[in-house]
Design a protein around this motif. Sequence first.
Motif, PDB file in Angstrom:
ATOM      1  N   LYS A 224       0.808  -1.205   0.000  1.00 41.66           N
ATOM      2  CA  LYS A 224       0.000   0.000   0.000  1.00 41.66           C
ATOM      3  C   LYS A 224       0.847   1.264   0.000  1.00 41.66           C
ATOM      4  O   LYS A 224       0.470   2.265  -0.591  1.00 41.66           O
ATOM      5  CB  LYS A 224      -0.951   0.002   1.203  1.00 41.66           C
ATOM      6  CG  LYS A 224      -2.086  -0.990   1.076  1.00 41.66           C
ATOM      7  CD  LYS A 224      -3.087  -0.826   2.203  1.00 41.66           C
ATOM      8  CE  LYS A 224      -4.257  -1.786   2.007  1.00 41.66           C
ATOM      9  NZ  LYS A 224      -5.252  -1.640   3.088  1.00 41.66           N
ATOM     10  N   GLN A 225       1.999   1.232   0.674  1.00 40.35           N
ATOM     11  CA  GLN A 225       2.784   2.447   0.744  1.00 40.35           C
ATOM     12  C   GLN A 225       3.350   2.854  -0.615  1.00 40.35           C
ATOM     13  O   GLN A 225       3.776   3.974  -0.809  1.00 40.35           O
ATOM     14  CB  GLN A 225       3.931   2.297   1.757  1.00 40.35           C
ATOM     15  CG  GLN A 225       4.912   1.176   1.444  1.00 40.35           C
ATOM     16  CD  GLN A 225       4.508  -0.124   2.118  1.00 40.35           C
ATOM     17  OE1 GLN A 225       3.329  -0.328   2.396  1.00 40.35           O
ATOM     18  NE2 GLN A 225       5.479  -0.977   2.410  1.00 40.35           N
ATOM     19  N   SER A 226       3.367   1.913  -1.591  1.00 39.33           N
ATOM     20  CA  SER A 226       3.885   2.249  -2.916  1.00 39.33           C
ATOM     21  C   SER A 226       2.795   2.693  -3.873  1.00 39.33           C
ATOM     22  O   SER A 226       3.053   2.930  -5.033  1.00 39.33           O
ATOM     23  CB  SER A 226       4.622   1.038  -3.511  1.00 39.33           C
ATOM     24  OG  SER A 226       3.697   0.017  -3.848  1.00 39.33           O
ATOM     25  N   ARG A 227       1.587   2.805  -3.378  1.00 32.97           N
ATOM     26  CA  ARG A 227       0.482   3.222  -4.247  1.00 32.97           C
ATOM     27  C   ARG A 227       0.504   4.739  -4.396  1.00 32.97           C
ATOM     28  O   ARG A 227      -0.290   5.467  -3.811  1.00 32.97           O
ATOM     29  CB  ARG A 227      -0.856   2.752  -3.666  1.00 32.97           C
ATOM     30  CG  ARG A 227      -0.933   1.243  -3.582  1.00 32.97           C
ATOM     31  CD  ARG A 227      -2.287   0.787  -3.073  1.00 32.97           C
ATOM     32  NE  ARG A 227      -2.240  -0.610  -2.737  1.00 32.97           N
ATOM     33  CZ  ARG A 227      -2.314  -1.607  -3.621  1.00 32.97           C
ATOM     34  NH1 ARG A 227      -2.457  -1.335  -4.888  1.00 32.97           N
ATOM     35  NH2 ARG A 227      -2.232  -2.857  -3.227  1.00 32.97           N
ATOM     36  N   ASP A 228       1.454   5.231  -5.198  1.00 33.97           N
ATOM     37  CA  ASP A 228       1.609   6.669  -5.362  1.00 33.97           C
ATOM     38  C   ASP A 228       0.836   7.140  -6.573  1.00 33.97           C
ATOM     39  O   ASP A 228       0.213   6.360  -7.287  1.00 33.97           O
ATOM     40  CB  ASP A 228       3.099   7.020  -5.498  1.00 33.97           C
ATOM     41  CG  ASP A 228       3.733   6.269  -6.657  1.00 33.97           C
ATOM     42  OD1 ASP A 228       3.473   6.658  -7.811  1.00 33.97           O
ATOM     43  OD2 ASP A 228       4.471   5.288  -6.420  1.00 33.97           O
ATOM     44  N   LEU A 229       0.914   8.434  -6.832  1.00 32.21           N
ATOM     45  CA  LEU A 229       0.108   9.029  -7.897  1.00 32.21           C
ATOM     46  C   LEU A 229       0.702   8.807  -9.280  1.00 32.21           C
ATOM     47  O   LEU A 229       0.020   8.999 -10.273  1.00 32.21           O
ATOM     48  CB  LEU A 229      -0.064  10.531  -7.617  1.00 32.21           C
ATOM     49  CG  LEU A 229      -1.028  11.324  -8.497  1.00 32.21           C
ATOM     50  CD1 LEU A 229      -2.406  10.672  -8.490  1.00 32.21           C
ATOM     51  CD2 LEU A 229      -1.110  12.756  -8.017  1.00 32.21           C
ATOM     52  N   ASP A 230       1.963   8.388  -9.368  1.00 32.31           N
ATOM     53  CA  ASP A 230       2.621   8.162 -10.661  1.00 32.31           C
ATOM     54  C   ASP A 230       2.606   9.456 -11.483  1.00 32.31           C
ATOM     55  O   ASP A 230       1.941   9.559 -12.510  1.00 32.31           O
ATOM     56  CB  ASP A 230       1.922   7.019 -11.413  1.00 32.31           C
ATOM     57  CG  ASP A 230       2.556   6.720 -12.756  1.00 32.31           C
ATOM     58  OD1 ASP A 230       3.678   7.172 -13.013  1.00 32.31           O
ATOM     59  OD2 ASP A 230       1.895   6.027 -13.562  1.00 32.31           O
ATOM     60  N   MET A 231       3.375  10.457 -11.008  1.00 36.77           N
ATOM     61  CA  MET A 231       3.361  11.776 -11.639  1.00 36.77           C
ATOM     62  C   MET A 231       3.881  11.747 -13.066  1.00 36.77           C
ATOM     63  O   MET A 231       3.388  12.478 -13.933  1.00 36.77           O
ATOM     64  CB  MET A 231       4.172  12.755 -10.793  1.00 36.77           C
ATOM     65  CG  MET A 231       3.501  13.159  -9.486  1.00 36.77           C
ATOM     66  SD  MET A 231       1.835  13.853  -9.733  1.00 36.77           S
ATOM     67  CE  MET A 231       2.203  15.263 -10.768  1.00 36.77           C
ATOM     68  N   VAL A 232       4.880  10.907 -13.339  1.00 31.80           N
ATOM     69  CA  VAL A 232       5.394  10.826 -14.714  1.00 31.80           C
ATOM     70  C   VAL A 232       4.300  10.330 -15.652  1.00 31.80           C
ATOM     71  O   VAL A 232       4.087  10.880 -16.744  1.00 31.80           O
ATOM     72  CB  VAL A 232       6.631   9.905 -14.779  1.00 31.80           C
ATOM     73  CG1 VAL A 232       7.063   9.691 -16.234  1.00 31.80           C
ATOM     74  CG2 VAL A 232       7.770  10.493 -13.968  1.00 31.80           C
ATOM     75  N   GLY A 233       3.581   9.290 -15.225  1.00 31.94           N
ATOM     76  CA  GLY A 233       2.471   8.796 -16.035  1.00 31.94           C
ATOM     77  C   GLY A 233       1.401   9.850 -16.227  1.00 31.94           C
ATOM     78  O   GLY A 233       0.829   9.983 -17.321  1.00 31.94           O
ATOM     79  N   ALA A 234       1.114  10.628 -15.178  1.00 29.27           N
ATOM     80  CA  ALA A 234       0.096  11.682 -15.274  1.00 29.27           C
ATOM     81  C   ALA A 234       0.502  12.741 -16.286  1.00 29.27           C
ATOM     82  O   ALA A 234      -0.314  13.181 -17.107  1.00 29.27           O
ATOM     83  CB  ALA A 234      -0.129  12.309 -13.898  1.00 29.27           C
ATOM     84  N   VAL A 235       1.767  13.156 -16.252  1.00 29.76           N
ATOM     85  CA  VAL A 235       2.242  14.189 -17.188  1.00 29.76           C
ATOM     86  C   VAL A 235       2.233  13.665 -18.618  1.00 29.76           C
ATOM     87  O   VAL A 235       1.794  14.358 -19.555  1.00 29.76           O
ATOM     88  CB  VAL A 235       3.650  14.663 -16.785  1.00 29.76           C
ATOM     89  CG1 VAL A 235       4.245  15.568 -17.863  1.00 29.76           C
ATOM     90  CG2 VAL A 235       3.603  15.406 -15.454  1.00 29.76           C
ATOM     91  N   LEU A 236       2.711  12.441 -18.815  1.00 33.94           N
ATOM     92  CA  LEU A 236       2.748  11.866 -20.160  1.00 33.94           C
ATOM     93  C   LEU A 236       1.350  11.760 -20.765  1.00 33.94           C
ATOM     94  O   LEU A 236       1.127  12.128 -21.928  1.00 33.94           O
ATOM     95  CB  LEU A 236       3.402  10.481 -20.126  1.00 33.94           C
ATOM     96  CG  LEU A 236       4.918  10.440 -19.960  1.00 33.94           C
ATOM     97  CD1 LEU A 236       5.391   9.006 -19.750  1.00 33.94           C
ATOM     98  CD2 LEU A 236       5.605  11.043 -21.200  1.00 33.94           C
ATOM     99  N   LEU A 237       0.392  11.265 -19.976  1.00 36.05           N
ATOM    100  CA  LEU A 237      -0.959  11.121 -20.506  1.00 36.05           C
ATOM    101  C   LEU A 237      -1.588  12.483 -20.754  1.00 36.05           C
ATOM    102  O   LEU A 237      -2.286  12.687 -21.762  1.00 36.05           O
ATOM    103  CB  LEU A 237      -1.823  10.307 -19.535  1.00 36.05           C
ATOM    104  CG  LEU A 237      -3.249  10.031 -20.014  1.00 36.05           C
ATOM    105  CD1 LEU A 237      -3.240   9.265 -21.340  1.00 36.05           C
ATOM    106  CD2 LEU A 237      -4.034   9.252 -18.966  1.00 36.05           C
TER     107      LEU A 237
END
Length: 497
Positions: A224-237
């Motif tokens: 659970k602690q690794s369930r981050d927002l994935d900012m790189v994925g957000a910017v790319l999409l």
Amino acid sequence: MTDGQRTPNYTPDPRRWRVLMVLVVALFMSLIDVSIVNVALPSIQTGLNASHSELQWVLSGYALTFGIGLVSAGRAGDLFGRGPLFIIGVALFTLSSAAAGISPDALWLNISRAVQGIAAGLFNPQTIGMIQQYFRGAERGRAFGVFGGVVGVSVAAGPILGGLLIHSFGVAEGWRWVFFVNLPVGALAVVLAFLWLPKPLLNSNRQRDPALPEPALADPSIPKQSRDLDMVGAVLLGLAVVAVLFPFLQPRESPLVWAVLLAGVALLGVWLWWERRYKRVGKSPMVDLAIFQVKSFANGTLLVSLYFLGMTSVWVLVALYFQEGLGHTALASGMVGLPSAIASGIAALWGGRKVATYGRKVVIGGLYVGLFGLAASILVVWLHAVGAASEWWLLLSLSFVGVAQGSVISPNQALTLAEVPLEYAGSSGGIMQTGQRIGTSVGIAVITALAFTVLGFSSWAVALIAGFTAIFVVLILALVVGYADMRSRHVGDTPLP
């Protein structure tokens, strides 16, 4: 795997209908704003002495910024709490509406509209996520039906309310009030959210509501602690969505504009690679691509994207036909859609009640009704062109298009998201809405371009018939997807790994 199978001990939350009421108020505000602005464009041009390019960006700027953050905002709600993001989005939408209303020039207005788009992209995925969270089974279908009914009422009320406001406050200043009208509705939505949304839902530290089951996770092996927002994925999409939408939302005199589209497709490929890699190294991606192995989700998303690719252009073409082709006023043009919008609301409520019983047949039936409405409208336009019928028969024929909207959109949402784990309710809803935005933008650009091409050597009647014929073909494709999904449900779905 159905909701009932995932949560056999599920007990309905007694607050769920109050939660839905909060969501409905915010939805009403955002949809009223879209339909009112379309009517107000001539008033904006007069009041601000805006150029045609600036007017284009009043619509395009909103559409672009709306599409950028849908998936990432939905994922953020999944991870950190939907309630806080919902309230922030609604509050920001309300404040940016006030800023738009006091705009001294077109640049200020377009910046305010861009912020409105960001705000709408922030709170819209939370609404779908909260319906997924607080409703199960047949009740979820009814909740989406209420949602669809509000869509119909909003679409009907927007052009009429806009016309009345501009008539009351004058052409030069009336456009300001189409933004100011959001202020009391937005304030009401924020107050009700604080009063009625359950406190755990508003807790930004993601405390879970004890009345709700622990959500199924796409990949329980990820800590659970690794369930981050994935900012790189957000910017790319986000960049990919902007690049794909951009050529369809502004004039395309230069062929270089299409290079932006190719860049968008390339960015989409990079995003897919990143999301797979992100999961492979043991982290939680913004979108678990395994979700597309759920056939009901993949088929439903494709179906609604095709539906928006076609049907959204109906009202653009009708408005052009009535105003430019027949010389009617904007208010008269808006009234043509009133019976259709009312029919849409009624059909959405009916579809919400029946989708749990009849499933995909509700959506397929709605598509057939839409095809009939398009064919009947083509006949009315042809008969009017030869002097055999009044154009006002379109009020009746387009009512079938309204029935289709109510029978397709809300029931399809319920069916598409039924097998999605709750942990991905927001991001999956964002994916659906992104498909709708892209379908809408591409469809309007391509189908109106076809109509104007035909208009170059023929009449408005023939141009409208050509546009409606193209929409008819797209709807046939959506129907094929609907039948494919219905067959897949007979042989079972593919669960997430």
